[in-house]
Design a protein around this motif. Sequence first.
Motif, mmCIF file in Angstrom:
data_model
loop_
_atom_site.group_PDB
_atom_site.id
_atom_site.type_symbol
_atom_site.label_atom_id
_atom_site.label_comp_id
_atom_site.label_asym_id
_atom_site.label_seq_id
_atom_site.Cartn_x
_atom_site.Cartn_y
_atom_site.Cartn_z
ATOM 1 N N LYS A 85 2.104 -8.749 3.192
ATOM 2 C CA LYS A 85 2.239 -7.697 2.183
ATOM 3 C C LYS A 85 0.946 -6.897 2.030
ATOM 4 O O LYS A 85 0.970 -5.683 1.890
ATOM 5 N N LYS A 86 -0.191 -7.618 2.033
ATOM 6 C CA LYS A 86 -1.445 -6.972 1.649
ATOM 7 C C LYS A 86 -2.105 -6.251 2.818
ATOM 8 O O LYS A 86 -2.733 -5.223 2.638
ATOM 9 N N GLN A 87 -2.031 -6.833 3.993
ATOM 10 C CA GLN A 87 -2.599 -6.161 5.158
ATOM 11 C C GLN A 87 -1.540 -6.203 6.255
ATOM 12 O O GLN A 87 -1.693 -6.902 7.247
ATOM 13 N N PRO A 88 -0.444 -5.449 6.069
ATOM 14 C CA PRO A 88 0.719 -5.629 6.946
ATOM 15 C C PRO A 88 0.390 -5.338 8.413
ATOM 16 O O PRO A 88 -0.323 -4.397 8.714
ATOM 17 N N TYR A 89 0.892 -6.203 9.276
ATOM 18 C CA TYR A 89 0.783 -5.983 10.705
ATOM 19 C C TYR A 89 2.200 -5.865 11.233
ATOM 20 O O TYR A 89 3.153 -6.164 10.539
ATOM 21 N N GLU A 90 2.328 -5.442 12.486
ATOM 22 C CA GLU A 90 3.650 -5.209 13.083
ATOM 23 C C GLU A 90 4.516 -4.375 12.137
ATOM 24 O O GLU A 90 4.065 -3.334 11.674
ATOM 25 N N ILE A 91 5.723 -4.833 11.798
ATOM 26 C CA ILE A 91 6.609 -3.985 10.999
ATOM 27 C C ILE A 91 6.908 -4.612 9.646
ATOM 28 O O ILE A 91 7.910 -4.294 9.016
ATOM 29 N N GLU A 145 -16.094 -6.361 19.334
ATOM 30 C CA GLU A 145 -15.712 -7.524 18.531
ATOM 31 C C GLU A 145 -14.498 -7.156 17.687
ATOM 32 O O GLU A 145 -14.478 -6.095 17.085
ATOM 33 N N VAL A 146 -13.510 -8.031 17.659
ATOM 34 C CA VAL A 146 -12.383 -7.791 16.749
ATOM 35 C C VAL A 146 -12.028 -9.075 16.030
ATOM 36 O O VAL A 146 -12.265 -10.175 16.520
ATOM 37 N N TYR A 147 -11.451 -8.896 14.861
ATOM 38 C CA TYR A 147 -10.863 -10.030 14.145
ATOM 39 C C TYR A 147 -9.443 -9.648 13.805
ATOM 40 O O TYR A 147 -9.211 -8.601 13.216
ATOM 41 N N CYS A 148 -8.490 -10.465 14.211
ATOM 42 C CA CYS A 148 -7.095 -10.219 13.887
ATOM 43 C C CYS A 148 -6.532 -11.463 13.233
ATOM 44 O O CYS A 148 -6.706 -12.567 13.750
ATOM 45 N N ALA A 149 -5.853 -11.274 12.120
ATOM 46 C CA ALA A 149 -5.303 -12.424 11.421
ATOM 47 C C ALA A 149 -3.822 -12.202 11.182
ATOM 48 O O ALA A 149 -3.369 -11.078 11.012
ATOM 49 N N VAL A 150 -3.079 -13.288 11.214
ATOM 50 C CA VAL A 150 -1.669 -13.229 10.850
ATOM 51 C C VAL A 150 -1.417 -14.212 9.715
ATOM 52 O O VAL A 150 -2.184 -15.146 9.520
ATOM 53 N N GLU A 151 -0.351 -13.957 8.984
ATOM 54 C CA GLU A 151 0.056 -14.900 7.950
ATOM 55 C C GLU A 151 0.849 -15.999 8.633
ATOM 56 O O GLU A 151 2.048 -15.913 8.836
ATOM 57 N N ASP A 196 11.933 -6.092 3.483
ATOM 58 C CA ASP A 196 12.039 -6.396 2.064
ATOM 59 C C ASP A 196 11.983 -7.909 1.871
ATOM 60 O O ASP A 196 12.852 -8.633 2.342
ATOM 61 N N PHE A 197 10.929 -8.367 1.226
ATOM 62 C CA PHE A 197 10.826 -9.797 0.917
ATOM 63 C C PHE A 197 9.839 -9.983 -0.229
ATOM 64 O O PHE A 197 9.091 -9.076 -0.560
ATOM 65 N N ASP A 198 9.864 -11.142 -0.838
ATOM 66 C CA ASP A 198 8.975 -11.416 -1.965
ATOM 67 C C ASP A 198 7.987 -12.509 -1.610
ATOM 68 O O ASP A 198 8.226 -13.309 -0.716
ATOM 69 N N ILE A 199 6.876 -12.530 -2.353
ATOM 70 C CA ILE A 199 5.915 -13.616 -2.187
ATOM 71 C C ILE A 199 6.043 -14.546 -3.377
ATOM 72 O O ILE A 199 5.770 -14.141 -4.507
ATOM 73 N N PRO A 200 6.452 -15.799 -3.154
ATOM 74 C CA PRO A 200 6.494 -16.740 -4.264
ATOM 75 C C PRO A 200 5.092 -17.251 -4.600
ATOM 76 O O PRO A 200 4.268 -17.446 -3.700
#
Lengths: 241, 417
Positions: free
Chosen positions: B256-262, B349-355, B267-271
């Motif tokens: 939600k906060k740093q969206p990657y891809e699509i 240099e890169v930093y990539c993060a996923v949830e 539509d979804f929620d964060i519990p």
Amino acid sequence: MSKSKPSNESYLKENKILRDLFKKYLDIYEYYFENNSTVVFNQDSLIEIMTTLQNNSQINFEILIDIIAIDYSDYGISEWNTSSANNKGYSRGIKKNSSGRYTYESSKTNTNQPKKRFATIYNLLSISSNCRINIKFYCDDDDNPSLASVTSIWSSADWYEREAYDLLGIVFIGHPDLRRLLTDYGFIGHPLRKDFPLIGNVEVNYDLNKERVVYQPVTIKPRVLIPKVIRNSDDGDNEDA
Amino acid sequence: MPDIKSFTMNFGPQHPSAHGVLRLILELEGEVIKRADPHIGLLHRGTEKLAESKPYNQSIGYMDRLDYVSMMSNEHAYVLSIEKLLDINVPIRAKYIRVMFDEITRILNHLLWLGAHALDIGAMSVFLYAFREREDLMDCYEAVSGTRMHATYYRPGGVIKDLPLSMPKYEESKWKSKKEINKLNEAREGSLLDFIEDFCSRFPKCVDEYEALLTDNRIWKQRTVDIGIVSKERAFQLGFTGPMLRGSGVAWDLRKKQPYEIYSELDFDIPIGSNGDCYDRYLVRIEEMRQSNKIIKQCIKWLKENEGEIISDNNKITAPTRDSVKEDMESHIYHFKLFTEGYCLPEGEVYCAVEHPKGEFGITLISDGSNKPYRLKIRAPGFPHLAALNEMVRGHMISDVVAIIGTQDIVFGEIDR
């Protein structure tokens, strides 16, 4: 693929608050940008800068995401000359003493490294303002690299620093409990240093006579199949898909 | 009065609830823990060092073996960092496929976590229920990549294969009659997407079943409520991410906060939790499974309606098709260069993060312009979580250690690397 050099996201340039912060709070410290997104400071100012970033009125970096330690001794050195032709024809591209091919006896540090050997990047995340920043410090002393510990600022630095100490031998001064973390009990050397052989120095096996596990020098041969090459993307044809 | 001294106890590394190879040195006073010192590294394989000696594509498989219960999420962070440095475009269909499999992976991970966590605390049946659904999702992995665990499915520039139009089916055996097999194969008659769609319609009921077993279960509550409380401030200090941070009441999710891809189009929620104890983190993860199910449904809908490329056609980075290699000289050369030498990344240099299901999984990639990573640093979410174990278990009983290890969702593949 674009022909221009790819530029990383620069939070500092995009984010006005951060830019102001750097002007206001940090202008007394010398800094420069590297790779567009990393800010490099002198190592003496580490604690003050980190404290400022963790806790100030404008932007808080609450979370220390990661500490990345790097050994630059092999940086930019390739095993296969690709930029120009020579009369020797194609080589096998295998240099004995390049990274990944050191053997037990022959580990030797590359001496013509361009800048300081060790560096540490602190990857910080601000939850409240949703941004990241990379702060980098080069260690002044190549032989005994050391930096001040940030464990008093972020508790999570504890294990990150232990890991950096274990794998690269950077000593964090002021760390409460700087033991090895990932390697074996009684391990010698720092595996992520570029002069540490990929195959390691010792191997273990079970000694039937002694009835216990024993250590001995490695018996396998280093085996890296693909040479390291550096090709500039502007070389040769540049038909882009 | 006898003088009770504290004593030290060894826990693991071969303890069934140590989730692999965790060795803990516990300092006890009676049954109360004074200090816990985790000894890790028993599964250290030097992934970062190995990656430095190989061209980029050869390390994708290693990423699966980091957190070996959420394989594709690990790959995702790795290929994202390469793509970011290369600055190449990924076809939109590939992005949807990746997001769909990321969410399938999240369910896979949470199911294993739920089963193992409940088993640790003493509830056997949840484990069996959870593995029933895991089986179906593993079949999806198998259908798309040929392997049930270590898929190596993502590539810089997209994914290696499009979604298959048929599912592997069960075969008749002396243990299963034709009738039973037909029933098992009912959902497998159509394409992979049909199968996942069927799964998505079944899955919310399955989550209800797990909840019926645990959520209001008195024993479950006694073992998890008010155990391992972490306040918001401490969670920041300790570097928590993912469900561990959300359980402490921080609405932070990279999707939600740093969206990657699509993710920004879905539509979804964060519990989030409120107390930051084991029970809250349990509720957060249960709800995440429901949300993932929702995301998968949206991806299926899009994927059914839209065809397209699944990998970038830049043959300097991605392999040309088998047919074109046989007919086209250019493709032949690209193929040869790609598989003998790989491709060079520009210096940077890169930093990539996923949830990742466990938190923020990040890859720091430092390239010196060569065909191998100069330095690859894996930011494993479980690493800071386990580092906080000492703080979380202090003052608790020895049986709570198991509950807290469980709630942290520890997997040693990623922590030891």
